[in-house]
Design a protein around this motif. Structure first.
Motif, PDB file in Angstrom:
ATOM      1  N   TYR A  30       0.817  -1.217   0.000  1.00 49.00           N
ATOM      2  CA  TYR A  30       0.000   0.000   0.000  1.00 49.00           C
ATOM      3  C   TYR A  30       0.847   1.262   0.000  1.00 49.00           C
ATOM      4  O   TYR A  30       0.356   2.339   0.318  1.00 49.00           O
ATOM      5  CB  TYR A  30      -0.943  -0.004   1.209  1.00 49.00           C
ATOM      6  CG  TYR A  30      -0.226  -0.046   2.532  1.00 49.00           C
ATOM      7  CD1 TYR A  30       0.125   1.117   3.186  1.00 49.00           C
ATOM      8  CD2 TYR A  30       0.106  -1.249   3.122  1.00 49.00           C
ATOM      9  CE1 TYR A  30       0.787   1.087   4.393  1.00 49.00           C
ATOM     10  CE2 TYR A  30       0.768  -1.294   4.327  1.00 49.00           C
ATOM     11  CZ  TYR A  30       1.113  -0.127   4.960  1.00 49.00           C
ATOM     12  OH  TYR A  30       1.770  -0.163   6.155  1.00 49.00           O
ATOM     13  N   LYS A  31       2.087   1.175  -0.373  1.00 42.25           N
ATOM     14  CA  LYS A  31       2.985   2.328  -0.330  1.00 42.25           C
ATOM     15  C   LYS A  31       2.481   3.420  -1.279  1.00 42.25           C
ATOM     16  O   LYS A  31       2.251   3.179  -2.461  1.00 42.25           O
ATOM     17  CB  LYS A  31       4.391   1.898  -0.746  1.00 42.25           C
ATOM     18  CG  LYS A  31       5.433   2.933  -0.490  1.00 42.25           C
ATOM     19  CD  LYS A  31       6.817   2.366  -0.772  1.00 42.25           C
ATOM     20  CE  LYS A  31       7.869   3.362  -0.373  1.00 42.25           C
ATOM     21  NZ  LYS A  31       9.202   2.803  -0.579  1.00 42.25           N
ATOM     22  N   VAL A  54      -3.511  -3.776   8.329  1.00 40.00           N
ATOM     23  CA  VAL A  54      -2.114  -3.437   8.070  1.00 40.00           C
ATOM     24  C   VAL A  54      -1.310  -4.155   9.143  1.00 40.00           C
ATOM     25  O   VAL A  54      -1.586  -4.013  10.331  1.00 40.00           O
ATOM     26  CB  VAL A  54      -1.881  -1.914   8.135  1.00 40.00           C
ATOM     27  CG1 VAL A  54      -0.406  -1.599   8.002  1.00 40.00           C
ATOM     28  CG2 VAL A  54      -2.680  -1.220   7.044  1.00 40.00           C
ATOM     29  N   VAL A  55      -0.340  -4.959   8.713  1.00 45.72           N
ATOM     30  CA  VAL A  55       0.381  -5.801   9.662  1.00 45.72           C
ATOM     31  C   VAL A  55       1.816  -5.348   9.853  1.00 45.72           C
ATOM     32  O   VAL A  55       2.407  -4.727   8.975  1.00 45.72           O
ATOM     33  CB  VAL A  55       0.377  -7.281   9.212  1.00 45.72           C
ATOM     34  CG1 VAL A  55      -1.021  -7.840   9.198  1.00 45.72           C
ATOM     35  CG2 VAL A  55       1.049  -7.463   7.875  1.00 45.72           C
ATOM     36  N   LYS A  56       2.326  -5.672  10.992  1.00 46.94           N
ATOM     37  CA  LYS A  56       3.749  -5.523  11.268  1.00 46.94           C
ATOM     38  C   LYS A  56       4.359  -6.869  10.866  1.00 46.94           C
ATOM     39  O   LYS A  56       4.000  -7.910  11.408  1.00 46.94           O
ATOM     40  CB  LYS A  56       3.962  -5.212  12.743  1.00 46.94           C
ATOM     41  CG  LYS A  56       5.382  -4.895  13.089  1.00 46.94           C
ATOM     42  CD  LYS A  56       5.424  -4.108  14.384  1.00 46.94           C
ATOM     43  CE  LYS A  56       6.831  -3.795  14.805  1.00 46.94           C
ATOM     44  NZ  LYS A  56       7.572  -2.988  13.870  1.00 46.94           N
ATOM     45  N   ASN A  57       5.256  -6.855   9.894  1.00 47.18           N
ATOM     46  CA  ASN A  57       5.721  -8.086   9.265  1.00 47.18           C
ATOM     47  C   ASN A  57       6.298  -9.104  10.245  1.00 47.18           C
ATOM     48  O   ASN A  57       5.963 -10.289  10.169  1.00 47.18           O
ATOM     49  CB  ASN A  57       6.750  -7.769   8.180  1.00 47.18           C
ATOM     50  CG  ASN A  57       6.118  -7.093   6.995  1.00 47.18           C
ATOM     51  OD1 ASN A  57       4.941  -7.271   6.718  1.00 47.18           O
ATOM     52  ND2 ASN A  57       6.888  -6.299   6.281  1.00 47.18           N
ATOM     53  N   THR A  80       2.997  -3.972   4.268  1.00 47.31           N
ATOM     54  CA  THR A  80       2.111  -5.079   3.914  1.00 47.31           C
ATOM     55  C   THR A  80       0.762  -4.923   4.595  1.00 47.31           C
ATOM     56  O   THR A  80       0.691  -4.654   5.787  1.00 47.31           O
ATOM     57  CB  THR A  80       2.743  -6.426   4.335  1.00 47.31           C
ATOM     58  OG1 THR A  80       4.029  -6.534   3.746  1.00 47.31           O
ATOM     59  CG2 THR A  80       1.889  -7.591   3.880  1.00 47.31           C
ATOM     60  N   ALA A  81      -0.279  -5.121   3.803  1.00 49.35           N
ATOM     61  CA  ALA A  81      -1.638  -5.180   4.329  1.00 49.35           C
ATOM     62  C   ALA A  81      -2.214  -6.529   3.922  1.00 49.35           C
ATOM     63  O   ALA A  81      -1.909  -7.052   2.852  1.00 49.35           O
ATOM     64  CB  ALA A  81      -2.494  -4.055   3.773  1.00 49.35           C
TER      65      ALA A  81
END
Length: 175
Positions: A30-31, A54-57, A80-81
């Motif tokens: 989603y950048k 939206v996740v923390k990898n 990353t989402a």
């Protein structure tokens, strides 16, 4: 402000409850997307019965360890989402429609029915008919032979009545 150990544990639990158990999920980059665009994307995903996270990898990788999404772990790089839900076709349609309007959203990979799929296949999934459309087509196909059989059975007595009517008419003409 950095996350505390308790915050990280809560996030891992949330990931375990949602995306780690999801049968269908799509990973997005989603950048470059704006906040109003994210809000619009979230509403479209919610309309299909899905969820956008939206996740923390690093935490997501811990949560999906030995779960169905583990096959996608190499795609948890950069922003990353994860979009997940119960209807992969509806989710894919919503995401591809949104990606047409907002090119900053890029597909990374996906998981459908427990199998990893490439980013290019998400557009193919979006072109499939929805579950309800498939059920309607199946019911039509199942009903069609029965309807034809009923018409054939109804035609036999109808033909018999027509023959009797013609015999009656001939007898009336002769009399």
């Amino acid at each position: 402000m950095p996350l505390t150990r308790d915050d990280k544990q809560k996030l891992i639990e949330q990931y375990n409850q949602g995306l780690a158990e999801a049968p269908h999920a799509f990973l997005l980059s989603y950048k470059g997307i704006t906040v109003p665009q994210v809000t619009e994307l979230r509403s479209r995903v919610r309309a299909t019965g899905g969820e956008y996270v939206v996740v923390k990898n690093t935490l997501a990788l811990r949560a999906i360890d030995s779960k169905s999404l583990e096959a996608l772990k190499e795609h948890f790089v950069g922003p990353t989402a994860v979009v997940f839900g119960s209807d992969p076709v509806a989710l894919a349609k919503a995401l591809t429609d949104f990606a047409k309007d907002v090119p900053a959203v890029q597909f990374k990979a996906g998981m459908v029915e427990g199998r990893a799929i490439a980013a290019e296949q998400i557009k193919d999934i979006a072109s499939l008919p929805s579950r309800n459309e498939l059920i309607a087509k199946l019911l039509f196909l199942l009903q069609s032979p029965i309807t034809r059989f009923a018409r054939v059975l109804a035609a036999v007595p109808q033909s018999f009545v027509m023959v009797l009517d013609q015999i009656r008419q001939k007898r009336e003409e002769q009399a």
